[in-house]
Design an enzyme around this catalytic site. Structure first.
Site, PDB file in Angstrom:
ATOM      1  N   ASP A   1      41.748  35.266 -61.922  1.00  0.00           N
ATOM      2  CA  ASP A   1      42.219  34.223 -61.008  1.00  0.00           C
ATOM      3  C   ASP A   1      41.086  33.688 -60.150  1.00  0.00           C
ATOM      4  O   ASP A   1      41.068  32.512 -59.820  1.00  0.00           O
ATOM      5  CB  ASP A   1      43.354  34.764 -60.115  1.00  0.00           C
ATOM      6  CG  ASP A   1      44.683  34.696 -60.841  1.00  0.00           C
ATOM      7  OD1 ASP A   1      44.943  33.674 -61.490  1.00  0.00           O
ATOM      8  OD2 ASP A   1      45.451  35.677 -60.778  1.00  0.00           O
TER       9      ASP A   1
ATOM     10  N   CYS B   1      38.758  44.394 -61.454  1.00  0.00           N
ATOM     11  CA  CYS B   1      39.805  44.716 -62.419  1.00  0.00           C
ATOM     12  C   CYS B   1      40.146  43.526 -63.310  1.00  0.00           C
ATOM     13  O   CYS B   1      40.997  43.614 -64.182  1.00  0.00           O
ATOM     14  CB  CYS B   1      41.066  45.254 -61.732  1.00  0.00           C
ATOM     15  SG  CYS B   1      41.843  44.040 -60.671  1.00  0.00           S
TER      16      CYS B   1
END
Ligand code: PEP
Ligand code: MG
Length: 540
Positions: A453, A500
């Site tokens: 994102d 992550c």
């Protein structure tokens, strides 16, 4: 033999027979008809077929998840008898002289909208059911077949596109590869394919009309090619390459049980990402030191109603218990954008990636959030659990979250239910969070950088848009500068910072991440041993 190129999502090679996933979420077309009786009869036949399907789904669900959870299929059967619903379909066919598929789809949309606008929570939740029922009928009318995974041999799934909720429902043991006509390499479906450790290609320009079940195909994630009906020579070569790949993977097994430490002695925490309880098997198989991202929203996908506190508690407990004291970071639900569950009734948005998603839903609908937090605090008693919050943009949000966590803690205390308060960290996946990471670091226990994102929001590139795949560049200088800033700000406050997002598994950057001071990498389980090998070869 026919060969097509696409974009590779996971590098692996396989060969097997094809199962075509035929879906009704193609646009329902409005067609004119003179024979309205015939269309009405088609609807009756589709309803009969749906009744039988729901009956067997009910029987299967009773065995697997118990009577209470299976009851939803009975509700669906009852809805198929609803007179208003049936009359509306019939009326549309006869007054507008249209095809059955169109009448069912329009009725489904109208009823869903009506339910969604009701005050009563129970009635609002029925919007998703009526949509589901209508999709089932449209599927039956078009003659689309559902895949019966229980009787299917391991196969290559070919589809126009796949949503995360469809992917998550599939029986992983039965899938050799995915091939889709559409889809971006950065989508959650792509992430799931990597997690499942299977070759997958998206953006393959194949005409699905010419593909049929039982065809043989080779899916080569290294050359990003799929070959339908390969020649004997290609089959033999493929078998040879599959053997070579297996041998290479066996060599990697040497890395099991070894420390993830550079030659110069710098240790990196190497964790794995999971999407459901059964993925813990991959984590253990690949010897990750913990779970750095459990995408808990997958528990909410592919179902008809919210998972209860008890269901969630059992799932989280099982994961932390199986990990036996190793760290398990569970991210609170990141629903929205491409991860849709109809019963949330999120409504249509012009810009869903920048819309009502993740922590925004949790803060606006604290009841949903509290149910998950209760399950997390309770499960925390059984192991080394941490909570992580997604899509944070302000310190204010973190303070609000802590307020809700405190309410939940007090409720559990008063009710005498065992709990512990876990470590709490946040995802850094918005440029805003990067820029205030100095202030955020004072509030939280750790940072985990969500590069998927963060790339999307930094470069203003919709990660779902397959036409932008060539522009989506997580190696952009802006990204590397941001990662450095986040790590430095975390360290100034004595906190740790990891990655992550998918970039964490990018071997071209592993050394740079170590030099930047990144403390943890959480990657898909299939990448753990490869990254350990890479880190152990770094001189730093
Ligand atoms: C990310 O954005 O990098 C991330 C790890 O979260 P998700 O891919 O699930 O959005
Ligand atoms: Mg994210």
């Amino acid at each position: 033999m026919e060969r097509f190129s696409g974009k590779s999502v996971y590098k692996g090679i396989t060969m097997g027979s094809v199962v075509l996933l035929d879906k009704a979420d193609c646009q329902v077309k409005r067609g004119k008809t003179e024979d309205t009786d015939a269309e009405a009869a088609r609807v009756r036949a589709a309803i009969e077929q749906a009744r039988e399907q729901l009956g067997s789904l009910y029987d299967k669900a009773v065995k697997e998840v118990g009577e209470a959870n299976a009851a939803i299929f009975e509700v669906h059967q009852m809805m198929l008898e609803d007179e208003d619903y049936l009359e509306s379909i019939d009326n549309i066919i006869r007054t507008e002289n249209v095809n059955a598929e169109y009448a069912v789809a329009i009725t489904g949309d109208n009823f869903a909208e009506m339910f969604a606008g009701m005050d009563d929570d129970y009635m609002r939740a029925r919007a998703a059911d009526v949509k589901d029922i209508s999709n089932r009928l449209v599927n039956n009318l078009y003659g689309h077949k559902e895949i019966d995974f229980s009787s299917m041999e391991p196969s290559i799934i070919v589809a126009d596109d796949l949503t995360p909720s469809e992917t998550v429902q599939m029986d992983k043991e039965k899938i050799l590869a995915f091939v889709t006509v559409h889809g971006s390499t950065n989508s959650h479906t792509a992430i799931l394919a990597r997690m499942m450790n299977i070759p997958a290609l998206v953006g393959v320009p194949v005409d699905l009309e010419r593909i049929h079940n039982g065809m043989t195909a080779v899916v080569d994630g290294f050359s990003a090619e799929v070959i339908f009906e390969p020649t004997e020579e290609v089959c033999a070569k493929t078998q040879e390459r599959i053997r070579e790949e297996k041998e290479k993977n066996l060599l990697l097994q040497d890395m099991r049980g070894k420390e993830t430490v550079t030659r110069g002695g710098r240790e990196v925490k190497l964790y794995a990402n999971i999407g459901c309880v059964s993925d813990v098997g991959y984590v253990l198989e690949n010897d990750a030191a913990g779970i750095g991202l459990f995408r808990s929203e997958f528990l909410y996908l592919g179902r008809l109603d919210f998972p209860t506190e008890e269901e969630q508690f059992q799932a989280y407990r099982q994961v932390v218990q199986t990990m036996a004291g190793k760290k398990v970071i569970i991210r609170t639900l990141d629903i929205g954008a491409d991860k849709q569950a109809d019963y949330f009734n999120l409504g249509k948005e012009d810009n869903p990636a920048m819309g009502y998603r993740a922590i925004r839903i949790c803060l606006k609908q604290p009841d949903i959030f509290k149910t998950q937090l209760r399950a997390l605090l309770r499960a925390s008693v059984y192991g080394n659990l941490s909570i992580m919050y997604p899509m944070i943009i302000s310190t204010d949000e973190v303070r609000k979250i802590y307020g809700i966590v405190e309410e939940v803690r007090q409720e559990l205390e008063e009710q005498g239910i065992p709990y512990t308060l876990p470590e709490q960290g946040i995802m850094i996946e918005t440029p805003a969070a990067v820029m205030i990471s100095d202030e955020l670091a004072e509030l939280v226990d750790f940072f985990s950088i969500g590069t998927n994102d963060l790339t999307q929001y930094t470069l203003a590139i919709d990660r779902q848009n397959e036409r932008l795949d060539d522009f989506y560049n997580p190696h952009h200088k802006a990204m590397l500068k941001m990662i450095q800033m986040v790590v430095d700000n975390a360290h100034k406050c004595g906190k740790w910072a990891g990655i992550c997002g998918e970039l964490g598994a990018d071997i071209d950057l592993t050394e740079e991440f170590v030099r930047m001071g990144v403390d943890e990498l959480s990657v898909s389980p299939s990448m753990v041993l490869r990254i350990r090998k890479c880190i152990r070869e770094i001189a730093f």
